[in-house]
Design a protein around this motif. Structure first.
Motif, short mmCIF file in Angstrom:
data_model
loop_
_atom_site.label_atom_id
_atom_site.label_comp_id
_atom_site.label_asym_id
_atom_site.label_seq_id
_atom_site.Cartn_x
_atom_site.Cartn_y
_atom_site.Cartn_z
N HIS A 53 13.24 7.17 2.60
CA HIS A 53 14.39 7.29 3.07
C HIS A 53 14.90 8.11 4.67
CE1 HIS A 53 15.48 5.73 -0.64
NE2 HIS A 53 14.31 6.92 -1.31
N TRP A 54 13.80 8.08 5.13
CA TRP A 54 13.91 9.11 6.70
C TRP A 54 14.25 8.26 7.80
CZ3 TRP A 54 14.49 14.21 7.86
CH2 TRP A 54 13.95 15.18 7.24
N GLY A 94 0.63 -0.98 0.02
CA GLY A 94 -0.28 0.26 0.04
C GLY A 94 0.60 1.21 0.05
N ILE A 95 2.39 1.31 0.77
CA ILE A 95 2.56 2.60 0.73
C ILE A 95 3.76 2.76 -0.79
CG2 ILE A 95 5.04 3.31 2.26
CD1 ILE A 95 2.95 3.28 3.66
N HIS A 96 3.98 1.73 -0.95
CA HIS A 96 4.48 0.95 -2.31
C HIS A 96 3.61 2.23 -3.28
CE1 HIS A 96 7.27 0.31 -5.03
NE2 HIS A 96 6.03 -0.09 -6.07
N HIS A 97 2.20 1.80 -3.08
CA HIS A 97 1.10 2.24 -4.26
C HIS A 97 1.48 3.61 -4.19
CE1 HIS A 97 -3.02 1.69 -6.16
NE2 HIS A 97 -2.11 1.77 -7.02
N ALA A 98 0.80 3.72 -2.78
CA ALA A 98 0.69 5.96 -3.10
C ALA A 98 1.71 6.78 -3.19
CB ALA A 98 0.25 5.64 -0.77
N HIS A 99 3.01 5.75 -2.73
CA HIS A 99 3.99 5.97 -3.39
C HIS A 99 3.99 6.28 -5.39
CE1 HIS A 99 8.28 7.80 -3.74
NE2 HIS A 99 8.70 6.63 -3.92
N HIS A 100 3.78 6.31 -5.80
CA HIS A 100 3.61 6.00 -7.03
C HIS A 100 2.77 7.47 -7.42
CE1 HIS A 100 4.13 4.38 -11.04
NE2 HIS A 100 2.57 4.16 -11.11
N ASP A 140 5.17 13.04 -3.12
CA ASP A 140 5.92 13.43 -1.86
C ASP A 140 4.69 13.23 -0.97
OD1 ASP A 140 8.33 13.78 -2.79
OD2 ASP A 140 7.34 15.96 -3.80
N GLY A 141 3.55 12.81 -1.16
CA GLY A 141 2.32 12.63 0.09
C GLY A 141 2.43 11.89 0.54
N TRP A 142 3.68 12.10 1.35
CA TRP A 142 3.86 11.76 3.13
C TRP A 142 2.30 10.24 3.59
CZ3 TRP A 142 7.93 12.58 6.90
CH2 TRP A 142 9.22 12.50 5.95
N VAL A 143 1.42 12.01 4.41
CA VAL A 143 -0.05 11.89 4.74
C VAL A 143 -0.75 10.17 4.57
CG1 VAL A 143 -2.95 12.47 5.80
CG2 VAL A 143 0.00 13.99 5.42
N VAL A 144 -0.80 10.83 2.59
CA VAL A 144 -1.54 9.69 1.73
C VAL A 144 -0.96 8.23 1.81
CG1 VAL A 144 -1.96 9.54 -0.31
CG2 VAL A 144 -2.02 11.57 -0.67
N MET A 145 0.56 8.07 1.59
CA MET A 145 1.17 6.99 2.43
C MET A 145 0.58 6.25 2.95
SD MET A 145 4.09 8.43 0.28
CE MET A 145 5.36 7.02 1.09
N VAL A 146 0.69 7.36 4.45
CA VAL A 146 0.29 6.31 5.60
C VAL A 146 -1.18 6.19 6.18
CG1 VAL A 146 0.17 7.26 8.39
CG2 VAL A 146 1.63 7.83 6.66
N ILE A 161 3.13 4.30 9.03
CA ILE A 161 4.02 5.27 9.84
C ILE A 161 5.71 4.04 9.49
CG2 ILE A 161 5.40 6.90 11.08
CD1 ILE A 161 2.58 6.84 12.58
N LEU A 162 6.33 3.76 9.62
CA LEU A 162 7.53 3.38 9.60
C LEU A 162 8.24 2.76 8.00
CD1 LEU A 162 7.74 0.36 12.67
CD2 LEU A 162 8.76 3.18 12.52
N PHE A 163 7.04 2.37 7.16
CA PHE A 163 6.96 2.18 5.79
C PHE A 163 7.09 3.73 5.36
CE2 PHE A 163 5.73 -2.08 7.31
CZ PHE A 163 7.57 -3.19 6.40
N THR A 164 6.55 4.37 5.62
CA THR A 164 6.40 5.57 5.04
C THR A 164 7.53 6.32 4.74
OG1 THR A 164 4.11 5.95 4.79
CG2 THR A 164 5.41 7.77 4.04
#
Length: 293
Positions: A203-204, A133-139, A143-149, A195-198
């Motif tokens: 790369h944080w 899910g994180i990878h899909h949202a990142h695609h 830069d949408g951290w909230v969306v990724m979480v 949150i951790l996967f985001t």
């Protein structure tokens, strides 16, 4: 370091992250999900009265996270139902769970040692879904951290977040059981994992995705197996959460609540005193009437 090298821990982590979840782990996920559905009051009666509604509830338990994530990302919520193999497997599990003669299937999968294994396998799927899910949202939103979480959280606990919708299919409406108001352990853990996967995806967090998948799966499986074995419903994070929340957001029983409770107590005392006076007056009146008689 030599011990870790001899154990080939890195190779184990990488191999685990590439371990396919279909069909074995997916079937375990479906079994535990529909088993929890059968635990719901009235679920068995619903399967006899309206098998279609029961099947739809089972599909929400199995694929609710995909449906909700697709809705949030603007995709078709029925896309996942094009995976015929997954739908057929989930449907077969639903049929065996509710209609197997003598409830043999239910008795087998609810036998505690078997159930513990299946619960651990389900957590493997949950963590993979969060990572995907994180990878899909990142695609979609680089830069949408909230969306990724949010998408990672939904992927991990979408079934619980859609519980009110599933209840409506069963003819039940319990808004007070909203999962956001009363988060269960899987919902909280999915949020922390998202949150951790985001952070890792951005790369944080200085850890590889394979390592994060391995160690977070180990944590989730261990906690969930222990909670299932001990029939515990509390959160292993409760002490840490209470400490952090009291610092960041204040105590749940703050001064405002204290004043409210004090006012409520005073009102009750005043009401009780007034009631006592009324009872006393009533008793006096009755005695006077008796004397007059």
């Amino acid at each position: 370091m030599e011990v870790l090298s001899s154990l080939s821990l890195n190779d184990l982590v990488v191999s685990f992250s590439k371990l396919p979840v279909f069909p074995l782990f997916d079937v375990a996920y479906y079994i535990i999900s529909i088993l929890y559905l059968k635990y719901e009051p009235g679920a068995v009666a619903l399967s006899r009265r309206s098998p279609v509604a029961s099947w739809l509830c089972a599909m929400l338990y199995c694929f609710g996270s995909y449906i909700l994530a697709d809705v949030l990302l603007g995709d078709s919520p029925i896309d996942y139902f094009s995976n015929n193999a997954n739908v057929l497997l989930a449907s077969a599990v639903w049929y065996l769970m509710f209609f197997c003669p003598l409830s043999l299937f239910y008795k087998c999968v609810s036998f505690l040692p078997v159930k513990l294994v299946l619960v651990g396998m389900k957590e493997v799927v949950r963590v993979r879904k969060i990572a995907i899910g994180i990878h899909h949202a990142h695609h979609h939103f680089h830069d949408g951290w909230v969306v990724m979480v949010l998408i990672g959280w939904v992927k991990g606990s979408g079934v619980a977040l859609m519980s009110n919708v599933e209840q409506l299919l069963r003819g039940v409406w319990k808004p007070e059981t909203n999962e956001i108001l009363h988060m269960s352990f899987p919902t909280k853990a999915s949020l922390y994992g998202a949150i951790l996967f985001t952070l890792q995806q951005s790369h944080w967090l200085p850890i590889s995705k394979a390592n994060l998948i391995f160690f977070f799966t180990l944590l989730m499986a261990t906690c969930k197996i222990y909670m299932t074995a001990t029939h515990s419903h509390g959160s292993p994070f409760a002490l840490l959460e209470n400490g952090i929340c009291s610092i960041l957001f204040g105590s749940a029983n703050g001064d405002h609540n204290g004043h409210a409770d004090h006012h409520h107590d005073d009102h009750e005392v005043s009401h009780a005193s007034a009631k006592s006076k009324e009872e006393l007056n009533e008793g006096t009146r009755k005695r006077k009437v008796k004397k007059a008689e």
